[in-house]
Design an enzyme around this catalytic site. Sequence first.
Site, PDB file in Angstrom:
ATOM      1  N   GLY A   1      -5.041  -2.869  12.181  1.00  0.00           N
ATOM      2  CA  GLY A   1      -3.567  -2.804  11.663  1.00  0.00           C
ATOM      3  C   GLY A   1      -3.445  -1.698  10.523  1.00  0.00           C
TER       4      GLY A   1
ATOM      5  CE  LYS B   1       9.950  -4.532   7.705  1.00  0.00           C
ATOM      6  NZ  LYS B   1       8.560  -4.113   8.755  1.00  0.00           N
TER       7      LYS B   1
ATOM      8  N   GLY C   1       8.463 -11.873  15.895  1.00  0.00           N
ATOM      9  CA  GLY C   1       8.976 -11.642  14.520  1.00  0.00           C
ATOM     10  C   GLY C   1       9.404 -10.194  14.448  1.00  0.00           C
TER      11      GLY C   1
ATOM     12  CG  ASN D   1      10.376   0.581   8.547  1.00  0.00           C
ATOM     13  OD1 ASN D   1      11.366   1.520   9.023  1.00  0.00           O
ATOM     14  ND2 ASN D   1       9.098   0.789   8.687  1.00  0.00           N
TER      15      ASN D   1
ATOM     16  CG  ASP E   1       7.830  -1.683  11.265  1.00  0.00           C
ATOM     17  OD1 ASP E   1       7.208  -1.093  10.441  1.00  0.00           O
ATOM     18  OD2 ASP E   1       8.719  -2.492  10.818  1.00  0.00           O
TER      19      ASP E   1
ATOM     20  N   GLY F   1       3.804 -12.681  19.539  1.00  0.00           N
ATOM     21  CA  GLY F   1       4.590 -12.819  18.252  1.00  0.00           C
ATOM     22  C   GLY F   1       6.097 -12.178  18.706  1.00  0.00           C
TER      23      GLY F   1
ATOM     24  CG  LEU G   1      -2.140  -1.043   1.166  1.00  0.00           C
ATOM     25  CD1 LEU G   1      -2.794  -0.921   2.723  1.00  0.00           C
ATOM     26  CD2 LEU G   1      -3.098  -0.454   0.254  1.00  0.00           C
TER      27      LEU G   1
ATOM     28  CE1 TYR H   1      -2.409  -4.313   4.608  1.00  0.00           C
ATOM     29  CE2 TYR H   1      -0.683  -4.185   6.354  1.00  0.00           C
ATOM     30  CZ  TYR H   1      -0.827  -4.264   5.154  1.00  0.00           C
ATOM     31  OH  TYR H   1       0.070  -4.138   4.303  1.00  0.00           O
TER      32      TYR H   1
HETATM   33  P1  ATR Z   1       6.544 -10.196  10.374  1.00  0.00           P
HETATM   34  O1  ATR Z   1       7.922  -9.488   9.855  1.00  0.00           O
HETATM   35  O2  ATR Z   1       5.166  -9.675   9.979  1.00  0.00           O
HETATM   36  O3  ATR Z   1       6.600  -9.800  11.941  1.00  0.00           O
HETATM   37  P2  ATR Z   1       7.523 -12.709  10.715  1.00  0.00           P
HETATM   38  O4  ATR Z   1       8.932 -12.019  11.267  1.00  0.00           O
HETATM   39  O5  ATR Z   1       7.580 -13.747   9.824  1.00  0.00           O
HETATM   40  O6  ATR Z   1       6.735 -11.558  10.156  1.00  0.00           O
HETATM   41  O7  ATR Z   1       6.808 -13.198  12.366  1.00  0.00           O
HETATM   42  C1  ATR Z   1       5.800 -13.632  12.204  1.00  0.00           C
HETATM   43  C2  ATR Z   1       5.269 -14.127  13.644  1.00  0.00           C
HETATM   44  O8  ATR Z   1       4.049 -14.707  13.549  1.00  0.00           O
HETATM   45  C3  ATR Z   1       6.376 -14.882  14.228  1.00  0.00           C
HETATM   46  O9  ATR Z   1       6.162 -14.446  15.759  1.00  0.00           O
HETATM   47  C4  ATR Z   1       5.470 -16.318  14.299  1.00  0.00           C
HETATM   48  O10 ATR Z   1       5.956 -17.197  15.500  1.00  0.00           O
HETATM   49  P3  ATR Z   1       7.390 -18.035  15.229  1.00  0.00           P
HETATM   50  O11 ATR Z   1       8.544 -16.911  15.733  1.00  0.00           O
HETATM   51  O12 ATR Z   1       7.170 -19.456  15.997  1.00  0.00           O
HETATM   52  O13 ATR Z   1       7.243 -18.287  13.713  1.00  0.00           O
HETATM   53  C5  ATR Z   1       4.171 -15.802  14.410  1.00  0.00           C
HETATM   54  N1  ATR Z   1       3.335 -16.841  13.586  1.00  0.00           N
HETATM   55  C6  ATR Z   1       3.286 -17.362  12.350  1.00  0.00           C
HETATM   56  N2  ATR Z   1       1.984 -18.175  12.339  1.00  0.00           N
HETATM   57  C7  ATR Z   1       1.936 -18.541  13.580  1.00  0.00           C
HETATM   58  C8  ATR Z   1       0.921 -19.434  14.046  1.00  0.00           C
HETATM   59  N3  ATR Z   1       0.354 -20.306  13.078  1.00  0.00           N
HETATM   60  N4  ATR Z   1       0.649 -19.500  15.400  1.00  0.00           N
HETATM   61  C9  ATR Z   1       1.324 -18.698  16.077  1.00  0.00           C
HETATM   62  N5  ATR Z   1       2.347 -17.920  15.791  1.00  0.00           N
HETATM   63  C10 ATR Z   1       2.386 -17.691  14.482  1.00  0.00           C
END
Ligand code: ATR
Length: 285
Positions: free
Chosen positions: A249, A71, A133, A92, A107, A131, A21, A228
């Site tokens: 989001g 990133k 990530g 980012n 972010d 999360g 977007l 989002y």
């Molecule tokens: P982003 O940059 O959008 O944060 P990412 O770095 O891939 O993307 O992070 C995705 C997050 O979603 C991670 O915390 C991931 O958990 P893991 O560290 O265990 O991979 C979490 N996640 C993804 N699918 C999931 C699921 N089905 N259940 C619980 N957590 C999930």
Amino acid sequence: MAISGKTKVCGVIGDPIEHTLSPIMHNAAFRALELDFAFLAFKVQATEVGNAISGMRALNIHGLNVTMPHKNAVIKFLDEIDPTAKTIASVNTILNKDGRLLGFNTDGVGALNALEQNSVTIRGKKVLLLGAGGAAKAIAYTLSQESDEFVILNRTPKLAAELSAILKQKFNKKIKAGAFSPDLVKDNLADADVLINATSVGMKPNDNQTPILPQWLKPDLTVMDIVYNPLETKLAKNAKAAGAKIISGVEMLIYQGAASFEIWTACQAPVEVMRKAALNHLQQV
Ligand code: ATR
């Protein structure tokens, strides 16, 4: 404003990039302020990140957003990294300042502004973050400095523990980490003020999923889901039904974009214009 030889070029790099977007938001903002800027999206494969950044220098591209999965990978090609981006090892936003490439991460400030501009204060509050990530790290970095208690739960608990260790050492605040297990979610939610979903659970095509059972949600909770797509996630629908306050989001997306815009232009971002452009587009697709 017509594109000319003086137009400053900005863009976003990522892979995939087709659904971004950012061009819609930033071009609307440039137009609104009559700035001689243009914004494009570039699909850059993981093996080409170094070449893309060399290209930024060679073509004198003024600014870039960096999205998944680059990133972290861009960092080694930049000249300076600001302290936030350095701690979480995630950039980012890049500004080309007279040939020097400076890396930032907007972010976290995007998440904080999304909450505060919607009348949610974090100071003195307990925040539960799901999360660990890329997005979660940025959110945790900024919000844990403000909150009274910050809890990070992740499917892979080791990543949550590593993140909390870094932040605890840096900020000396009450930060806890654990597994994304029903018991820990339920226990921590009981006295939490703010819940943030920074996992991808609930994102299309899995929009029938939610990270939280509806019966754990409560009226005195604020819920921000950084997903989002769909615009209203199952978590948001359930939270609304439970009487909780919802922050979409899209708000975080808009405010992280606004912070990047301000880095590139040194002008105050027209947030309403950016929100309208993003929402119009999301409602059409
Ligand atoms: P982003 O940059 O959008 O944060 P990412 O770095 O891939 O993307 O992070 C995705 C997050 O979603 C991670 O915390 C991931 O958990 P893991 O560290 O265990 O991979 C979490 N996640 C993804 N699918 C999931 C699921 N089905 N259940 C619980 N957590 C999930």
